[in-house]
Scaffold this motif. Sequence first.
Motif, mmCIF file in Angstrom:
data_model
loop_
_atom_site.group_PDB
_atom_site.id
_atom_site.type_symbol
_atom_site.label_atom_id
_atom_site.label_comp_id
_atom_site.label_asym_id
_atom_site.label_seq_id
_atom_site.Cartn_x
_atom_site.Cartn_y
_atom_site.Cartn_z
ATOM 1 N N GLY A 1 0.811 -1.219 0.000
ATOM 2 C CA GLY A 1 0.000 0.000 0.000
ATOM 3 C C GLY A 1 0.838 1.260 0.000
ATOM 4 O O GLY A 1 0.499 2.253 -0.654
ATOM 5 N N GLY B 1 2.250 1.696 -3.407
ATOM 6 C CA GLY B 1 1.194 2.193 -4.291
ATOM 7 C C GLY B 1 1.013 3.696 -4.175
ATOM 8 O O GLY B 1 0.842 4.387 -5.182
ATOM 9 N N LEU B 2 1.038 4.206 -2.947
ATOM 10 C CA LEU B 2 0.938 5.663 -2.759
ATOM 11 C C LEU B 2 2.116 6.380 -3.412
ATOM 12 O O LEU B 2 1.943 7.408 -4.069
ATOM 13 C CB LEU B 2 0.907 6.023 -1.270
ATOM 14 C CG LEU B 2 -0.419 5.927 -0.550
ATOM 15 C CD1 LEU B 2 -0.236 6.195 0.939
ATOM 16 C CD2 LEU B 2 -1.434 6.892 -1.132
ATOM 17 N N ASP C 1 -1.538 11.180 1.263
ATOM 18 C CA ASP C 1 -2.729 10.379 1.521
ATOM 19 C C ASP C 1 -3.600 10.271 0.291
ATOM 20 O O ASP C 1 -3.476 11.035 -0.655
ATOM 21 C CB ASP C 1 -3.521 10.919 2.710
ATOM 22 C CG ASP C 1 -3.863 12.380 2.564
ATOM 23 O OD1 ASP C 1 -4.599 12.731 1.632
ATOM 24 O OD2 ASP C 1 -3.388 13.174 3.392
ATOM 25 N N ASP D 1 -11.050 2.790 1.798
ATOM 26 C CA ASP D 1 -9.891 2.928 0.905
ATOM 27 C C ASP D 1 -8.925 4.033 1.334
ATOM 28 O O ASP D 1 -8.030 4.405 0.586
ATOM 29 C CB ASP D 1 -10.331 3.097 -0.556
ATOM 30 C CG ASP D 1 -11.032 4.420 -0.837
ATOM 31 O OD1 ASP D 1 -11.223 5.225 0.086
ATOM 32 O OD2 ASP D 1 -11.376 4.651 -2.010
ATOM 33 N N ARG E 1 -5.770 5.571 2.783
ATOM 34 C CA ARG E 1 -4.383 5.173 3.033
ATOM 35 C C ARG E 1 -3.557 6.439 3.213
ATOM 36 O O ARG E 1 -3.826 7.451 2.584
ATOM 37 C CB ARG E 1 -3.836 4.361 1.874
ATOM 38 C CG ARG E 1 -4.477 2.999 1.761
ATOM 39 C CD ARG E 1 -4.121 2.303 0.465
ATOM 40 N NE ARG E 1 -4.771 1.012 0.361
ATOM 41 C CZ ARG E 1 -6.045 0.833 0.085
ATOM 42 N NH1 ARG E 1 -6.819 1.855 -0.119
ATOM 43 N NH2 ARG E 1 -6.560 -0.382 0.013
ATOM 44 N N PHE F 1 3.012 3.833 7.690
ATOM 45 C CA PHE F 1 1.974 3.653 6.677
ATOM 46 C C PHE F 1 0.691 3.237 7.377
ATOM 47 O O PHE F 1 0.698 2.334 8.211
ATOM 48 C CB PHE F 1 2.380 2.581 5.665
ATOM 49 C CG PHE F 1 1.278 2.214 4.719
ATOM 50 C CD1 PHE F 1 0.791 3.131 3.806
ATOM 51 C CD2 PHE F 1 0.696 0.953 4.751
ATOM 52 C CE1 PHE F 1 -0.247 2.805 2.945
ATOM 53 C CE2 PHE F 1 -0.334 0.609 3.895
ATOM 54 C CZ PHE F 1 -0.801 1.541 2.991
ATOM 55 N N ASP G 1 -3.350 2.065 6.688
ATOM 56 C CA ASP G 1 -4.352 1.572 5.748
ATOM 57 C C ASP G 1 -5.606 1.321 6.584
ATOM 58 O O ASP G 1 -5.770 0.255 7.184
ATOM 59 C CB ASP G 1 -3.873 0.289 5.076
ATOM 60 C CG ASP G 1 -4.827 -0.208 4.004
ATOM 61 O OD1 ASP G 1 -6.024 0.173 4.029
ATOM 62 O OD2 ASP G 1 -4.383 -0.987 3.145
ATOM 63 N N THR H 1 -7.897 -1.800 6.187
ATOM 64 C CA THR H 1 -7.432 -3.108 6.661
ATOM 65 C C THR H 1 -7.150 -3.108 8.157
ATOM 66 O O THR H 1 -6.717 -4.120 8.706
ATOM 67 C CB THR H 1 -6.137 -3.535 5.929
ATOM 68 O OG1 THR H 1 -5.084 -2.634 6.272
ATOM 69 C CG2 THR H 1 -6.338 -3.588 4.435
#
Length: 164
Positions: A14, A17-18, A75, A82, A84, A143, A145, A148
Amino acid sequence: MKQHHIDAELALPGARGLLEATSGAHLAYTAEDGTPRVVPVGFFWTGTQFVISTAETAPKVATLSAHPDVALAIDRGDTPGDARALSIRGTASITMVDGVVEEYLAAARKSMGAAAAAEFEQNCRKMYDRMARIAITPTWVRFYDFGTGRMPRFLTELAAKNLG
């Protein structure tokens, strides 16, 4: 925070991905008058540093030269599921660059098509004779998320206690 913890946080899928999909962040620092500032910035992750570029005359350039401790927030996500975020603390170093900082153009390419990026680069090269390259070396990274359950510890503890 030890370097391996920083690297581990940034290596999470994640977080990667950011870093790969996002080029906007918020930079927090302490201004010359001692008050806090948070400003939107574009960034590029080199793999070891977050690079922010600006005009050499921008007020933050002189301030960060004197007070290099910063925080950076990246962010994404419009719903709790969703949401993050990367929260970064670090030290900024500034280098003056003739022309345009290459990472500035690389960050722009992440959010533009080829034609728009080419036009943006052409306009930047006309506008900037020199730029300040602000390189932030992370000293702490976390990080989150929220979808999750990877949240700040105090929220995890509160949820366990009260929702449990």
